[in-house]
Design an enzyme around this catalytic site. Structure first.
Site, PDB file in Angstrom:
ATOM      1  CB  CYS A  48      71.613 102.426  72.730  1.00 13.95           C
ATOM      2  SG  CYS A  48      70.457 102.755  71.399  1.00 13.95           S
ATOM      3  CG  ASN A  66      73.975  98.927  73.038  1.00 14.64           C
ATOM      4  OD1 ASN A  66      75.112  98.677  73.389  1.00 14.64           O
ATOM      5  ND2 ASN A  66      73.716  99.470  71.872  1.00 14.64           N
ATOM      6  N   GLY A  67      71.689  97.426  70.910  1.00 17.37           N
ATOM      7  CA  GLY A  67      71.926  96.401  69.885  1.00 17.37           C
ATOM      8  C   GLY A  67      70.822  96.412  68.866  1.00 17.37           C
ATOM      9  CE1 TYR A  85      83.781 107.826  65.911  1.00 15.46           C
ATOM     10  CE2 TYR A  85      81.867 106.411  66.216  1.00 15.46           C
ATOM     11  CZ  TYR A  85      82.414 107.669  66.054  1.00 15.46           C
ATOM     12  OH  TYR A  85      81.606 108.767  66.058  1.00 15.46           O
ATOM     13  N   GLY A  98      75.019 107.853  72.441  1.00 16.83           N
ATOM     14  CA  GLY A  98      73.756 108.248  71.834  1.00 16.83           C
ATOM     15  C   GLY A  98      73.356 109.623  72.287  1.00 16.83           C
TER      16      GLY A  98
END
Ligand code: AMP
Length: 458
Positions: free
Chosen positions: A2, A102-103, A242, A28
């Site tokens: 995210c 986020n996570g 990535y 996202g």
């Protein structure tokens, strides 16, 4: 997977949040949302889809006020539903609170079960909602104390931005697994997942939110707290490999530089004589350039990707699905005829992409195809917020490198050694490499098939 942003003190806060989310669309593509406040009221718009599609000008203009939180989502926990989109807003004993996360929490389900037994009602299947329930459950009038108490109960990966009527609060888990950075533009503060946001907004990069830090931004300026026990940081190495944008500065390095360096190291470990190096777009490009420069081989963008295919792309019907339209880059046929080619990508997950690409390059007349991967074999799933399939679906978990080479039909296959990663990244930082080693830095209850081992973080 995210992206989050918080904007403090700007007359067009939601516009900045919109632009920031646009810069972080790669984090996202499932849903996006912005909630803003003018200090009295809160204004919200969330929808499934891409940022540019779901925020027409009139929507942004309706999100009034000088503070805003934004979120782009790709689900790792919780289904792909509008109910699960963020930012998330609650009204509780001490007012209104908004959160963007986020996570992944590793004990979210466990805490949720306890809360539900005690009568809590959940609106979503996101672990983020657990944090909000915990905060609301503490009767502390001081928001920072409540946030600290709640975060002490959860474990896992969290980069968070909160907002109430008059404060923006950023928090990062004690291991700093996911990134979170602070920027400044005049009297405006911006907290975002990646620094590429600041470049777009012409804001100044100030610093990372530190692992275990709670940073409060208010009319009194900036206050920093470190309420958690100290842990050795475990920055996610896969962000560098990535996930993050190459132009972001992350964990003390520019992502592009790290990827290129990985390409150089890969070339030293697995050199080969070839006529050209070709990256798998876009993820393999910097590593391919590094690889080619190290061995003095020309590189060519001989595989072309359609940049307009988002996750909202409608897959074709079953009868033509084997084309794999969504993920297939196209080979420029004239480039490959009679050539010895090195194809460079950042990772192999299930092996599908590499297999399809090699088939296509062979059909285009390549004489030899050598595949080089700028990360070690992806052997273990991530429980801290990167979307990876289950262990059994990861081809490297059950196949030798030679088995994988045969499956993808390459002439040779070389992965970078996990030790080389330490050389490519900033040595002031320590990293989580669980997806390659299985050395999970945080133990997690009840996740089938995952056996946490003693962490040996580098
Ligand atoms: P696969 O076809 O399953 O082997 O996937 C490999 C491709 O997916 C590579 O081109 C990677 O750049 C990309 N990739 C790696 N990790 C992820 C991820 N978590 N989500 C989406 N794509 C990924």
């Amino acid at each position: 997977m995210c992206g989050i942003i918080g904007v403090y003190n700007h007359p067009e806060a939601s516009n900045l949040a919109y632009l920031g989310l646009y810069a972080m669309q790669h984090r996202g593509q499932e849903s996006a949302g912005i909630i803003s406040t003018d200090g009295n009221n809160f204004f919200s718009h969330k929808s499934m889809g891409l940022v540019a599609d779901i925020f027409p000008l009139e929507k942004i203009e309706s999100l009034r006020g000088s503070m805003a939180l934004g979120h782009v989502r790709y689900s790792t926990t919780g289904a792909s539903l509008l109910n699960n989109s963020q930012p998330f807003m609650i009204n509780y004993a001490h007012g209104t609170l908004v959160i963007a996360h986020n996570g992944n929490l590793v004990n979210g389900e466990e805490i949720k079960r306890d809360l539900v037994i005690k009568g809590s009602i959940f609106q979503s299947s996101m672990d983020t909602e657990v944090i909000m329930h915990l905060i609301a459950g503490y009767q502390e009038p001081d928001l920072v104390e409540s946030i600290a108490a709640a975060l002490k109960r959860v474990s896992g990966a969290y980069s968070l931005v909160f907002m109430n009527q008059d404060r923006l609060i950023a928090a990062r888990d004690p291991r700093g697994i996911r990134p979170l950075v602070l920027g400044k533009m005049g009297d405006t503060y911006i907290v975002a997942s990646e620094s590429c946001v600041f470049d777009l907004l012409e804001a100044e990069f100030v610093r990372e939110i530190e692992p275990g830090e709670i940073l409060v931004i208010s009319g009194d300026g900036l206050q920093s707290y470190h309420p958690f026990p100290v842990h050795k940081p475990a920055n996610c190495i896969f962000e560098h490999i990535y996930f993050a944008r190459p132009d972001s500065v992350l964990f003390g390095d520019t992502v592009y530089d790290v990827r290129k360096k990985l390409g150089r190291l890969l070339a030293r470990e697995h050199p080969i004589e070839a006529d050209m190096v070709v990256p798998v777009p876009d993820s393999g490009i910097p590593a391919a350039i590094g690889y080619a420069q190290e061995l003095n081989i020309p590189w060519e963008l001989a595989l072309i990707r359609n940049h307009y295919v988002g996750r909202t792309f409608i897959e074709p019907s079953q009868s033509i699905r084997h084309f794999g339209v969504k993920i297939k880059p196209n080979a420029i046929r004239s480039m490959f005829a009679g050539k010895r080619v090195v194809v460079v990508d950042d990772s192999i997950v299930r092996g599908t992409t590499a297999r399809k690409i090699i088939k296509m390059i062979r059909a285009a007349g390549a004489k030899e195809i050598h595949v080089r991967i700028s990360s070690p074999p992806t052997d273990f799933p991530c429980y801290y917020g990167i979307d990876t399939p289950t262990r059994t679906e990861l081809i490297a978990s059950s196949h030798s490198i030679d088995d994988i080479r045969r499956y993808i039909t390459a002439d040779t296959l070389g992965y970078i050694d996990s030790k080389a990663l330490t050389e490519a990244v900033n040595c002031q930082h320590s990293f989580c490499d669980a997806c390659f080693t299985g050395n999970y830095p945080i133990t997690f209850p009840g996740i089938e098939g995952a056996q946490p081992r003693q962490p040996t973080l580098f």
